[in-house]
Enzyme design. Structure first.
Site, PDB file in Angstrom:
ATOM      1  N   ASP A   1     -26.700 -26.270 -31.293  1.00  0.00           N
ATOM      2  CA  ASP A   1     -26.323 -26.463 -29.888  1.00  0.00           C
ATOM      3  C   ASP A   1     -26.980 -25.371 -29.027  1.00  0.00           C
ATOM      4  O   ASP A   1     -26.884 -24.182 -29.350  1.00  0.00           O
ATOM      5  CB  ASP A   1     -24.787 -26.371 -29.813  1.00  0.00           C
ATOM      6  CG  ASP A   1     -24.231 -26.823 -28.475  1.00  0.00           C
ATOM      7  OD1 ASP A   1     -24.914 -27.578 -27.764  1.00  0.00           O
ATOM      8  OD2 ASP A   1     -23.082 -26.423 -28.148  1.00  0.00           O
ATOM      9  N   HIS A   2     -27.635 -25.759 -27.942  1.00  0.00           N
ATOM     10  CA  HIS A   2     -28.257 -24.814 -26.998  1.00  0.00           C
ATOM     11  C   HIS A   2     -29.178 -23.779 -27.638  1.00  0.00           C
ATOM     12  O   HIS A   2     -29.040 -22.573 -27.387  1.00  0.00           O
ATOM     13  CB  HIS A   2     -27.176 -24.077 -26.175  1.00  0.00           C
ATOM     14  CG  HIS A   2     -26.434 -24.961 -25.241  1.00  0.00           C
ATOM     15  ND1 HIS A   2     -26.972 -25.427 -24.052  1.00  0.00           N
ATOM     16  CD2 HIS A   2     -25.193 -25.495 -25.312  1.00  0.00           C
ATOM     17  CE1 HIS A   2     -26.089 -26.204 -23.447  1.00  0.00           C
ATOM     18  NE2 HIS A   2     -25.000 -26.281 -24.185  1.00  0.00           N
TER      19      HIS A   2
ATOM     20  N   GLY B   1     -20.310 -30.289 -21.776  1.00  0.00           N
ATOM     21  CA  GLY B   1     -19.153 -29.965 -20.945  1.00  0.00           C
ATOM     22  C   GLY B   1     -18.204 -31.139 -20.798  1.00  0.00           C
ATOM     23  O   GLY B   1     -17.665 -31.384 -19.723  1.00  0.00           O
ATOM     24  N   ALA B   2     -17.996 -31.859 -21.894  1.00  0.00           N
ATOM     25  CA  ALA B   2     -17.262 -33.120 -21.807  1.00  0.00           C
ATOM     26  C   ALA B   2     -15.813 -33.024 -22.269  1.00  0.00           C
ATOM     27  O   ALA B   2     -15.152 -34.044 -22.456  1.00  0.00           O
ATOM     28  CB  ALA B   2     -17.994 -34.189 -22.595  1.00  0.00           C
TER      29      ALA B   2
ATOM     30  N   ILE C   1     -17.968 -31.537 -27.377  1.00  0.00           N
ATOM     31  CA  ILE C   1     -16.601 -31.052 -27.210  1.00  0.00           C
ATOM     32  C   ILE C   1     -16.388 -29.746 -27.965  1.00  0.00           C
ATOM     33  O   ILE C   1     -16.536 -29.680 -29.190  1.00  0.00           O
ATOM     34  CB  ILE C   1     -15.603 -32.122 -27.698  1.00  0.00           C
ATOM     35  CG1 ILE C   1     -15.691 -33.323 -26.752  1.00  0.00           C
ATOM     36  CG2 ILE C   1     -14.181 -31.575 -27.743  1.00  0.00           C
ATOM     37  CD1 ILE C   1     -15.228 -34.602 -27.340  1.00  0.00           C
TER      38      ILE C   1
END
Ligand code: TD4
Ligand code: CA
Ligand code: ZN
Length: 309
Positions: A82-83, A212-213, A255
């Site tokens: 992630d990222h 950002g969910a 999430i």
């Protein structure tokens, strides 16, 4: 049962208007809670690891725990970075056996983002690994983002099409008003679905990703606050908006905050009610169960609202 790429998952979800949950993992209990939920729902699953998670848990522990989860459940799981902020961390994860990596070049100018993403795509694809990139900036806490501000920070549909064409990236994270963390909106929640539809229309075969969910479930915020926490005014993306996003090309829903809140709420409650206890299993067990329940609810009622999975 094995580590799989996101390719098949996304093809199916794109056609059938459901989304795959991508949950951030940092330790054993979080992983176990998530995979138990996915197992009961027989759902496709992405477990993702941030640079912070790699630093906290050490890389080998997380990959081995995910391998253990596959052995234990028989699930197919995608292991995703992630990222990733540069080529090096993406390469490390590809070499460590991840099946998917994100190169987040969103802070760079458009052309540099393209160059960096292309470099990662070339390396990852040569090893059979999928790549997610990002275009646009996730919003901070805004009351009413005006049109100019939106155009400056949200993903531009024409640019998205050019970006995908030039980089050959497998999926694209878009900025339409979400943000990381527990404070996503000051006033009424707002996501730019017109923009999302426009992007989806221009690149209908590209799976889109919503960062950002988290919903920032009120139940967990209330429980944290009831047992000594102090997180006032927390607000997330309403479940209905996630359901809508899944209809407009969003295949991956990220999430993390909801996991953190579920875990912390249960630990706070347990310790407050059992001040004499000091066996970590006593509070990490209920925390794991809370994660499982929350993830199962999401998979069943939110991510698969189309019922077509
Ligand atoms: O990409 N993410 C997760 C971000 C995790 C950050 O981890 P570190 O603290 O280790 O840097 C999301 O999009 C999650 O969004 P959410 O709504 O859950 O905050
Ligand atoms: Ca970013
Ligand atoms: Zn994110």
């Amino acid at each position: 049962m094995s580590l799989v790429t996101t390719k098949d998952m996304f093809q199916k979800s794109l056609k059938n208007d459901y989304a795959v949950g991508a949950f951030n993992v940092n330790n054993m209990e979080i992983i176990q809670g998530i995979v138990e939920a996915a197992q009961e729902e027989n759902a496709p699953l992405i477990l993702q690891v941030s640079a912070g998670a790699r630093k906290y848990a050490k890389p080998a522990y997380l990959t081995k725990l995910v391998e253990a989860a596959i052995l234990d459940t028989g699930l197919d799981i995608a292991l995703h970075l992630d990222h990733g902020e540069d080529f090096d961390i993406c390469k490390k994860c590809v070499d460590d056996g991840f099946t998917s990596v994100m190169i987040d070049g969103s802070k760079h100018p458009f052309e540099e983002n393209i160059r960096l993403t292309k470099e990662v795509v070339e390396y990852a694809h040569s090893k059979g690994v999928s790549v997610e990139a990002e275009l646009g900036k996730l919003a901070g806490i805004e009351d009413n983002v005006n049109v100019d501000a939106r155009n400056a920070t949200f993903t531009d549909p024409e640019e998205a099409a050019e970006f995908v064409e030039k980089t050959g990236v497998d999926s694209l994270a878009v900025a339409i008003g979400t943000s990381h963390g527990a404070y996503k909106f000051k006033g009424e929640p707002y996501l730019d679905f017109e923009r999302l539809q426009e992007i989806n229309k221009l690149i209908p075969d590209t799976p889109l990703v919503l960062h950002g969910a988290s919903t920032v479930l009120p139940e967990f915020v209330a429980k944290c606050n009831e047992y000594g926490g102090d997180i006032p005014g927390a607000q997330g993306v309403p479940e209905d908006m996630i359901k809508t996003a899944a209809k407009y090309g969003v295949c991956k829903v990220n999430i993390d905050t909801d996991l953190r809140l579920a875990m912390t709420a249960e630990i706070r409650k347990y310790l407050a009610e059992h001040p004499e206890d000091f066996d970590p299993r006593k509070y990490l067990g209920p925390a794991r169960d809370a994660i499982k329940g929350m993830v199962q609810h999401k998979i069943k009622n939110v991510l698969n609202a189309s019922g077509k999975r």
